[in-house]
Write a protein that holds these residues in place. Structure first.
Motif, PDB file in Angstrom:
ATOM      1  N   LEU A  25      32.421   6.170 -13.273  1.00  0.00           N
ATOM      2  CA  LEU A  25      32.090   6.807 -11.990  1.00  0.00           C
ATOM      3  C   LEU A  25      32.445   5.923 -10.799  1.00  0.00           C
ATOM      4  CD1 LEU A  25      28.658   8.460 -12.829  1.00  0.00           C
ATOM      5  CD2 LEU A  25      30.825   9.623 -12.383  1.00  0.00           C
ATOM      6  N   SER A  26      32.352   4.614 -10.986  1.00  0.00           N
ATOM      7  CA  SER A  26      32.683   3.711  -9.889  1.00  0.00           C
ATOM      8  C   SER A  26      34.186   3.457  -9.779  1.00  0.00           C
ATOM      9  CB  SER A  26      31.943   2.379 -10.059  1.00  0.00           C
ATOM     10  OG  SER A  26      32.409   1.704 -11.195  1.00  0.00           O
ATOM     11  N   GLY A  27      34.952   3.948 -10.753  1.00  0.00           N
ATOM     12  CA  GLY A  27      36.403   3.807 -10.692  1.00  0.00           C
ATOM     13  C   GLY A  27      36.948   2.535 -11.290  1.00  0.00           C
ATOM     14  N   VAL A  28      36.106   1.749 -11.915  1.00  0.00           N
ATOM     15  CA  VAL A  28      36.550   0.468 -12.465  1.00  0.00           C
ATOM     16  C   VAL A  28      37.441   0.667 -13.694  1.00  0.00           C
ATOM     17  CG1 VAL A  28      35.777  -1.701 -13.506  1.00  0.00           C
ATOM     18  CG2 VAL A  28      34.540  -0.732 -11.565  1.00  0.00           C
ATOM     19  N   ILE A  29      37.042   1.535 -14.609  1.00  0.00           N
ATOM     20  CA  ILE A  29      37.816   1.702 -15.839  1.00  0.00           C
ATOM     21  C   ILE A  29      38.428   3.092 -15.977  1.00  0.00           C
ATOM     22  CG2 ILE A  29      36.630  -0.074 -17.146  1.00  0.00           C
ATOM     23  CD1 ILE A  29      34.941   2.029 -18.457  1.00  0.00           C
ATOM     24  N   GLY A  30      38.306   3.905 -14.999  1.00  0.00           N
ATOM     25  CA  GLY A  30      38.959   5.215 -15.013  1.00  0.00           C
ATOM     26  C   GLY A  30      38.313   6.209 -15.954  1.00  0.00           C
ATOM     27  N   LEU A  31      39.109   7.140 -16.420  1.00  0.00           N
ATOM     28  CA  LEU A  31      38.597   8.223 -17.258  1.00  0.00           C
ATOM     29  C   LEU A  31      38.158   7.761 -18.641  1.00  0.00           C
ATOM     30  CD1 LEU A  31      41.078  11.087 -16.368  1.00  0.00           C
ATOM     31  CD2 LEU A  31      38.705  10.834 -15.644  1.00  0.00           C
ATOM     32  N   TRP A  32      38.654   6.638 -19.108  1.00  0.00           N
ATOM     33  CA  TRP A  32      38.269   6.143 -20.426  1.00  0.00           C
ATOM     34  C   TRP A  32      36.780   5.847 -20.516  1.00  0.00           C
ATOM     35  CZ3 TRP A  32      40.859   6.739 -24.644  1.00  0.00           C
ATOM     36  CH2 TRP A  32      42.240   6.898 -24.585  1.00  0.00           C
ATOM     37  N   GLY A  33      36.129   5.629 -19.415  1.00  0.00           N
ATOM     38  CA  GLY A  33      34.696   5.353 -19.418  1.00  0.00           C
ATOM     39  C   GLY A  33      33.859   6.523 -19.885  1.00  0.00           C
ATOM     40  N   TRP A  34      34.425   7.721 -19.802  1.00  0.00           N
ATOM     41  CA  TRP A  34      33.686   8.904 -20.237  1.00  0.00           C
ATOM     42  C   TRP A  34      33.501   8.933 -21.753  1.00  0.00           C
ATOM     43  CZ3 TRP A  34      30.645  11.365 -17.170  1.00  0.00           C
ATOM     44  CH2 TRP A  34      30.896  11.318 -15.799  1.00  0.00           C
ATOM     45  N   ILE A  35      34.166   8.046 -22.468  1.00  0.00           N
ATOM     46  CA  ILE A  35      33.925   7.915 -23.900  1.00  0.00           C
ATOM     47  C   ILE A  35      32.484   7.443 -24.141  1.00  0.00           C
ATOM     48  CG2 ILE A  35      34.680   5.532 -24.236  1.00  0.00           C
ATOM     49  CD1 ILE A  35      35.709   8.381 -26.500  1.00  0.00           C
ATOM     50  N   GLY A  36      31.845   6.940 -23.096  1.00  0.00           N
ATOM     51  CA  GLY A  36      30.443   6.514 -23.178  1.00  0.00           C
ATOM     52  C   GLY A  36      29.486   7.649 -23.479  1.00  0.00           C
ATOM     53  N   ILE A  37      29.953   8.883 -23.358  1.00  0.00           N
ATOM     54  CA  ILE A  37      29.107  10.030 -23.701  1.00  0.00           C
ATOM     55  C   ILE A  37      28.775  10.007 -25.195  1.00  0.00           C
ATOM     56  CG2 ILE A  37      29.117  12.551 -23.917  1.00  0.00           C
ATOM     57  CD1 ILE A  37      30.621  12.631 -21.267  1.00  0.00           C
ATOM     58  N   VAL A  38      29.696   9.539 -26.011  1.00  0.00           N
ATOM     59  CA  VAL A  38      29.482   9.525 -27.464  1.00  0.00           C
ATOM     60  C   VAL A  38      28.327   8.601 -27.852  1.00  0.00           C
ATOM     61  CG1 VAL A  38      30.529   9.000 -29.705  1.00  0.00           C
ATOM     62  CG2 VAL A  38      31.850  10.205 -27.947  1.00  0.00           C
ATOM     63  N   PRO A  39      28.338   7.311 -27.476  1.00  0.00           N
ATOM     64  CA  PRO A  39      27.187   6.484 -27.851  1.00  0.00           C
ATOM     65  C   PRO A  39      25.896   6.921 -27.160  1.00  0.00           C
ATOM     66  CG  PRO A  39      28.720   5.212 -26.514  1.00  0.00           C
ATOM     67  CD  PRO A  39      29.378   6.507 -26.818  1.00  0.00           C
ATOM     68  N   LEU A  40      26.002   7.454 -25.949  1.00  0.00           N
ATOM     69  CA  LEU A  40      24.811   7.938 -25.256  1.00  0.00           C
ATOM     70  C   LEU A  40      24.187   9.105 -26.014  1.00  0.00           C
ATOM     71  CD1 LEU A  40      22.948   7.779 -22.782  1.00  0.00           C
ATOM     72  CD2 LEU A  40      24.514   9.330 -21.621  1.00  0.00           C
ATOM     73  N   ALA A  41      24.987  10.062 -26.428  1.00  0.00           N
ATOM     74  CA  ALA A  41      24.475  11.233 -27.154  1.00  0.00           C
ATOM     75  C   ALA A  41      23.905  10.840 -28.512  1.00  0.00           C
ATOM     76  CB  ALA A  41      25.574  12.273 -27.316  1.00  0.00           C
ATOM     77  N   THR A  42      24.611   9.960 -29.235  1.00  0.00           N
ATOM     78  CA  THR A  42      24.101   9.557 -30.545  1.00  0.00           C
ATOM     79  C   THR A  42      22.805   8.763 -30.409  1.00  0.00           C
ATOM     80  OG1 THR A  42      25.524   7.598 -30.592  1.00  0.00           O
ATOM     81  CG2 THR A  42      26.339   9.588 -31.682  1.00  0.00           C
ATOM     82  N   GLY A  43      22.678   8.000 -29.334  1.00  0.00           N
ATOM     83  CA  GLY A  43      21.437   7.269 -29.095  1.00  0.00           C
ATOM     84  C   GLY A  43      20.283   8.188 -28.728  1.00  0.00           C
ATOM     85  N   ILE A  44      20.561   9.191 -27.929  1.00  0.00           N
ATOM     86  CA  ILE A  44      19.505  10.128 -27.514  1.00  0.00           C
ATOM     87  C   ILE A  44      19.027  10.966 -28.699  1.00  0.00           C
ATOM     88  CG2 ILE A  44      19.057  12.199 -26.143  1.00  0.00           C
ATOM     89  CD1 ILE A  44      20.807  10.935 -23.947  1.00  0.00           C
ATOM     90  N   PHE A  45      19.959  11.466 -29.501  1.00  0.00           N
ATOM     91  CA  PHE A  45      19.596  12.344 -30.610  1.00  0.00           C
ATOM     92  C   PHE A  45      19.241  11.598 -31.892  1.00  0.00           C
ATOM     93  CE2 PHE A  45      22.311  15.183 -28.008  1.00  0.00           C
ATOM     94  CZ  PHE A  45      21.307  16.080 -27.662  1.00  0.00           C
ATOM     95  N   ARG A  46      19.425  10.264 -31.903  1.00  0.00           N
ATOM     96  CA  ARG A  46      19.113   9.413 -33.049  1.00  0.00           C
ATOM     97  C   ARG A  46      19.864   9.820 -34.313  1.00  0.00           C
ATOM     98  NH1 ARG A  46      13.176   7.208 -33.362  1.00  0.00           N
ATOM     99  NH2 ARG A  46      14.383   5.917 -34.742  1.00  0.00           N
ATOM    100  N   PHE A  47      21.046  10.380 -34.132  1.00  0.00           N
ATOM    101  CA  PHE A  47      21.857  10.796 -35.276  1.00  0.00           C
ATOM    102  C   PHE A  47      23.310  10.457 -35.008  1.00  0.00           C
ATOM    103  CE2 PHE A  47      24.539  13.897 -37.469  1.00  0.00           C
ATOM    104  CZ  PHE A  47      24.133  13.676 -38.775  1.00  0.00           C
ATOM    105  N   CYS A  48      23.926   9.782 -35.966  1.00  0.00           N
ATOM    106  CA  CYS A  48      25.342   9.441 -35.874  1.00  0.00           C
ATOM    107  C   CYS A  48      26.066  10.097 -37.044  1.00  0.00           C
ATOM    108  CB  CYS A  48      25.526   7.929 -35.917  1.00  0.00           C
ATOM    109  SG  CYS A  48      27.256   7.419 -35.874  1.00  0.00           S
TER     110      CYS A  48
END
Length: 62
Positions: A25-48
């Motif tokens: 969001l701050s523009g430091v790493i561009g669109l590749w940072g949105w890959i962070g949705i994967v670990p965020l979702a797996t952490g929230i749902f406690r399932f990988c």
């Protein structure tokens, strides 16, 4: 869908996911940072899904 992620693993996934999304969001790493949705979702749902395929459980009570 049983939980297969323990407390420490969950915390690290949420923190890493939020950091990657924040950097994107701050523009430091561009669109590749949105890959962070994967670990965020797996952490929230406690399932990988990858852990389920490999038979890994970091959750002690599960």
């Amino acid at each position: 869908m049983n939980a297969n992620i323990g407390t420490i693993d969950r915390s690290l996934r949420i923190v890493v996911g939020l950091i990657l999304i924040g950097l994107s969001l701050s523009g430091v790493i561009g669109l590749w940072g949105w890959i962070g949705i994967v670990p965020l979702a797996t952490g929230i749902f406690r399932f990988c899904p990858l852990y389920a395929l490999l038979g890994i459980k970091t959750c002690k009570r599960c």
